[in-house]
Enzyme design. Sequence first.
Site, PDB file in Angstrom:
ATOM      1  CD  GLU A   1      33.097  35.742  29.365  1.00 57.27           C
ATOM      2  OE1 GLU A   1      33.587  34.898  30.156  1.00 57.27           O
ATOM      3  OE2 GLU A   1      33.419  35.832  28.185  1.00 57.27           O
TER       4      GLU A   1
ATOM      5  CB  CYS B   1      36.364  31.918  29.418  1.00 56.52           C
ATOM      6  SG  CYS B   1      35.265  32.594  28.198  1.00 56.52           S
TER       7      CYS B   1
ATOM      8  CD  GLU C   1      40.405  30.569  33.044  1.00 54.51           C
ATOM      9  OE1 GLU C   1      40.845  31.648  33.476  1.00 54.51           O
ATOM     10  OE2 GLU C   1      39.401  30.496  32.324  1.00 54.51           O
TER      11      GLU C   1
ATOM     12  CE  LYS D   1      43.718  47.205  27.385  1.00 54.07           C
ATOM     13  NZ  LYS D   1      44.713  46.527  26.536  1.00 54.07           N
TER      14      LYS D   1
HETATM   15  P1  NAI Z   1      44.275  39.705  31.622  1.00 49.73           P
HETATM   16  O1  NAI Z   1      43.018  39.550  32.361  1.00 49.73           O
HETATM   17  O2  NAI Z   1      45.435  40.363  32.307  1.00 49.73           O
HETATM   18  O3  NAI Z   1      43.995  40.541  30.259  1.00 49.73           O
HETATM   19  C1  NAI Z   1      42.713  40.794  29.713  1.00 49.73           C
HETATM   20  C2  NAI Z   1      42.596  42.258  29.307  1.00 49.73           C
HETATM   21  O4  NAI Z   1      42.708  43.083  30.464  1.00 49.73           O
HETATM   22  C3  NAI Z   1      43.661  42.758  28.343  1.00 49.73           C
HETATM   23  O5  NAI Z   1      43.095  43.692  27.454  1.00 49.73           O
HETATM   24  C4  NAI Z   1      44.638  43.448  29.256  1.00 49.73           C
HETATM   25  O6  NAI Z   1      45.406  44.423  28.583  1.00 49.73           O
HETATM   26  C5  NAI Z   1      43.714  44.066  30.269  1.00 49.73           C
HETATM   27  N1  NAI Z   1      44.324  44.342  31.582  1.00 49.73           N
HETATM   28  C6  NAI Z   1      45.303  43.647  32.216  1.00 49.73           C
HETATM   29  N2  NAI Z   1      45.584  44.199  33.415  1.00 49.73           N
HETATM   30  C7  NAI Z   1      44.765  45.283  33.532  1.00 49.73           C
HETATM   31  C8  NAI Z   1      44.583  46.265  34.551  1.00 49.73           C
HETATM   32  N3  NAI Z   1      45.293  46.266  35.678  1.00 49.73           N
HETATM   33  N4  NAI Z   1      43.654  47.232  34.348  1.00 49.73           N
HETATM   34  C9  NAI Z   1      42.910  47.238  33.223  1.00 49.73           C
HETATM   35  N5  NAI Z   1      43.048  46.356  32.220  1.00 49.73           N
HETATM   36  C10 NAI Z   1      43.956  45.376  32.382  1.00 49.73           C
HETATM   37  O7  NAI Z   1      44.708  38.285  31.079  1.00 49.73           O
HETATM   38  P2  NAI Z   1      46.216  37.747  30.808  1.00 49.73           P
HETATM   39  O8  NAI Z   1      47.147  38.273  31.839  1.00 49.73           O
HETATM   40  O9  NAI Z   1      46.517  38.040  29.410  1.00 49.73           O
HETATM   41  O10 NAI Z   1      46.038  36.171  30.998  1.00 49.73           O
HETATM   42  C11 NAI Z   1      46.211  35.565  32.274  1.00 49.73           C
HETATM   43  C12 NAI Z   1      45.163  34.528  32.549  1.00 49.73           C
HETATM   44  O11 NAI Z   1      43.891  35.127  32.538  1.00 49.73           O
HETATM   45  C13 NAI Z   1      45.053  33.424  31.534  1.00 49.73           C
HETATM   46  O12 NAI Z   1      45.966  32.393  31.754  1.00 49.73           O
HETATM   47  C14 NAI Z   1      43.642  32.960  31.751  1.00 49.73           C
HETATM   48  O13 NAI Z   1      43.562  32.069  32.832  1.00 49.73           O
HETATM   49  C15 NAI Z   1      42.908  34.211  32.100  1.00 49.73           C
HETATM   50  N6  NAI Z   1      42.196  34.786  30.939  1.00 49.73           N
HETATM   51  C16 NAI Z   1      40.882  34.519  30.825  1.00 49.73           C
HETATM   52  C17 NAI Z   1      40.186  34.982  29.740  1.00 49.73           C
HETATM   53  C18 NAI Z   1      38.752  34.706  29.584  1.00 49.73           C
HETATM   54  O14 NAI Z   1      38.206  34.887  28.505  1.00 49.73           O
HETATM   55  N7  NAI Z   1      38.063  34.286  30.613  1.00 49.73           N
HETATM   56  C19 NAI Z   1      40.835  35.741  28.658  1.00 49.73           C
HETATM   57  C20 NAI Z   1      42.230  36.005  28.903  1.00 49.73           C
HETATM   58  C21 NAI Z   1      42.867  35.512  30.010  1.00 49.73           C
END
Ligand code: NAI
Length: 485
Positions: free
Chosen positions: A253, A287, A388, A178
Amino acid sequence: MSVTLTTEDLIIGGKRVPSATGKTYETLNPATGEVLAQVAEAGIEDVDRAVAAARQAFDEGPWARWPAGRRTKVMLKVAQLINERVNELATLESKNCGKTIRDATAEVKGVAMCFEYYAGAATKIFGQTIPVYGSGLDYTLREPVGVAGQIIPWNYPIVMAGWKLAPALAAGCCVVLKPAKQTPLSALALGQICLEAGVPAGVVNVITGSGPLIGAALVRHPGVDKIAFTGSTEVGRELMRMASDNITRISLELGGKSANIIFADADIAKAAEKAVIGSFINAGQDCTVRSRILVQREAVDEFTRRFVERVQQLRVGDPLDPKTEIGAIISPQQKARVEEYIEIGQHEGATLACGGKTPDDASLAHGNFLLPTVFTDVKSEMRIGQEEIFGPVVVVIPFDTEEEAVRIANSTIYGLSGSIWTRDIGRAHRVARKVRTGTLSINSNDSVHLEAPFGGYGQSGIGRELGMYGIELYTEVKNIYVDLD
Ligand code: NAI
Ligand code: MG
């Protein structure tokens, strides 16, 4: 003006199919605000269909049963097809996430290398023979864990798809992938390439849509044996809870707030030059980014002068222009979040040394652009020193002693990456042992090597991806004892 290019269907059971409800959503180009494609919006029924297809492929299909070397050949074909389409895939990726074409091109090539690496790894997944007490023979098998649900973010969509798919496929697993809702296109393209390369039906399924809806349903699904997630610590925490229902294996991660520790005896010119990429790669949406620069007090002035001068020269602009160094931020929401941190930093009393606003260039007005931003006079305990930000914002924190540098480096909830700059070889290795983080580099800001483990300490995650460590995430160990009498 909106231009709809294509309608992108899901990949389930080896076929391109619309969502069960027929619903679609628009995916945008963050650099222009334009609609890039209509994408199938999957629902719960589609999660069930995709898991059923993966389950059947795993339980009854050939993938896990083939000699490993046959998987190798198919995976090498995937790599070849990626290499034949580097420009097409990189352009798609750049348009869907706003990243520079330069980075996107390197990333796509990296995905081909990832498939090549794990194609070779498939034939090197060994068990052990164990000398047990007694006369029998004891040995272990490393078996595929089964159906893997993989949830990936928007910052490196095709790279994350590659890091997730390749080791799982090498191990003989079947997958439901996904991608992030904002960036589904390259994962669908990679899924399509897997089909063309001869990955059997149902082995790779790709579903697109809402994380809280279909991502959560995937994690809770009893037909899924293992979850691999890259994204925010906040969601990772939630997924761990959900995975506990069925004791589903989970690797995470997550976020980071990594320290770039620069001692006064370092090559300050080089440290300042490299800190530019170390801080602002992918517009800081990374990250592993070194978002806290810890500089020994005697070197702060020289470092800051050199660093800020170079940051102000960075070309922010059209991601498709090969000269562009900083592209767009993924969404207006993410840009607003970063801008909020810029306000917070000023209220906390840090000095805004450069950036902090939208570029003046009128041609960028419809995209989500921000100038690279440097805060100096930052204290580690400030919010901008701890949280972050995930955008083009970096903080400079002065320190006096080695002990203080280590203490500041270890003072966040995270522990993903980091760097140490010094000419003192003893100090370099001493500090490297004391910093609580999953990956460190000395006189460098590189974190990621396909052949080496990658993952976090603390709230940066659980488990290690890449290298042969990545295979461990997708295998179970079975112990077998044979009575020889
Ligand atoms: P997110 O963690 O919500 O999204 C990442 C993935 O998780 C996406 O595929 C999303 O559709 C999925 N997701 C979101 N909520 C979910 C749930 N309840 N159950 C299952 N899957 C779910 O990240 P978002 O909201 O796009 O970004 C917010 C913050 O997260 C960013 O500002 C950053 O600080 C952090 N982030 C960190 C990343 C990393 O590589 N460490 C990557 C993306 C975001
Ligand atoms: Mg979120």
